[in-house]
Design an enzyme around this catalytic site. Structure first.
Site: not given
Ligand code: 13P
Length: 344
Positions: A182, A224
């Site tokens: 991510e 992500k």
């Molecule tokens: P949000 O969809 O609120 O951005 O959170 C996703 C997430 O897992 C952040 O690490």
């Protein structure tokens, strides 16, 4: 040493279970300080039992597995049980949903960058992953953030975050756990969509370069990322068409076709925006090498928390709100979401 065949098979099965048309991932892995902040915003006390009750509300929503293939949990939840004694990771499995676990330990300032952050949590990660796997986790998540500002993110932060993301991903695969990688370019600030595109392209490119250096098997990861979108305080709000086209353009330039799925974070978009933007991508760009879906926290949970308010008598209504939101995002995954569905 090469990857063990059993680990590869485990991860292939996990990827197949996660990548299903019309489904996505719920991020319910807020750390204690983060969930406390979100609870407080709607007047809910944060303690182990309210957090347990809330996560049971989410995971136990009837039929929610129709729209969710995975749920990311926080460490505390992995050890908690539903009111009937079922361990919460087992309740996920009963719903046909793969349980995962957040493994980074949050952000620290990267010295001498004047404010850029790097995520921490590599020490002891191998042992932690082995324990999490025993408790049922089949995938993991690690988040790195990039703040757009004058001179930011620095080259140093881009390289340091790519390196830790890749080391984490390699460690996960070494344990047969699928890593969610991510990299989040934050929506905070008044930057334009062009600036977001530029920073996202550099950041994602560096992440894939590092994944390659560390021997991470791209077929066995989930990416992500943020969507490419103008900053929250920018003068003009990006339309779903702009977000879709600019995001796909950056992803095409940086993400190899070997990656099976890209599950976006919502990053502070409203629930409606997050659905409309994902939908526009799938509607306008139906022939991409990767699956495009969601891995939202706030955009799935905001209406749920606001309805629940910490009160047991609101559980059914909160579950309805959650099911509705998940259903709309399931439709967006197929490019079949319409704003009119919001009212249903
Ligand atoms: P949000 O969809 O609120 O951005 O959170 C996703 C997430 O897992 C952040 O690490």
């Amino acid at each position: 040493m090469d990857m063990v065949l059993d680990a590869v098979k485990d991860m292939q099965a996990t990827v197949s279970a996660l990548v299903v048309p019309g489904k996505g991932i719920l991020a319910a892995d807020e750390s204690i300080p983060t969930i406390t902040k979100r609870f407080q915003a709607v007047g809910i006390q944060s303690n182990p039992d309210t957090r347990r009750a809330y996560r049971e509300l989410l995971i136990g929503t009837p039929q929610i597995g129709e729209y969710l293939s995975g749920i990311i949990l926080f460490e505390e939840t992995l050890d908690q049980k539903a009111s009937d004694g079922t361990p919460l990771p087992e309740l996920c499995a009963k719903q046909g949903i793969v349980p995962g676990i957040k493994v980074d330990k949050g952000l620290v300032e990267l010295p001498f960058t004047n404010g850029d952050k790097v995520s921490q949590g590599l020490d002891g990660l191998g042992e932690r992953l082995a324990t999490y796997k025993q408790k049922g986790a089949r995938f993991a998540k690690w988040r790195s953030v990039y703040n757009i500002g004058a001179g930011h993110p620095t080259r140093l932060a881009i390289e340091a975050n790519a390196e830790v993301l890749a080391r984490y991903a390699a460690e996960c695969q070494n344990h047969g756990i699928v890593p969610i990688v991510e990299p989040e370019v934050l929506i905070d600030g008044d930057h334009s969509i062009d600036q977001c595109a530029e920073v996202s392209e550099v950041a994602f490119h560096e992440v894939f370069h590092a994944l390659h250096r560390h021997g991470v098997r791209l077929e066995l990861i989930v990416l992500k990322p943020n969507m490419v979108i103008a900053g929250k305080s920018h003068a003009r709000k990006s339309t779903p068409e702009e977000v879709a086209d600019r995001t796909v353009e950056v992803l095409r330039r940086t993400v190899p076709g070997a990656v099976p799925t890209i599950n976006f974070l919502s990053g502070g978009q409203t629930p409606e925006q997050a659905s409309a933007n994902l939908n526009a991508m799938n509607e306008r760009h139906p022939k991409l090498p990767w699956n495009l879906s969601f891995s939202y926290a706030r955009a799935l949970q905001e209406p749920v928390m606001q309805t629940w308010k910490g009160d047991a008598k609101n559980v059914d209504a909160a579950r309805k709100a959650f099911f509705h939101r998940a259903k709309l995002n399931g439709a967006a995954q197929k490019g079949q979401y319409k704003a009119a569905m919001e009212k249903a």
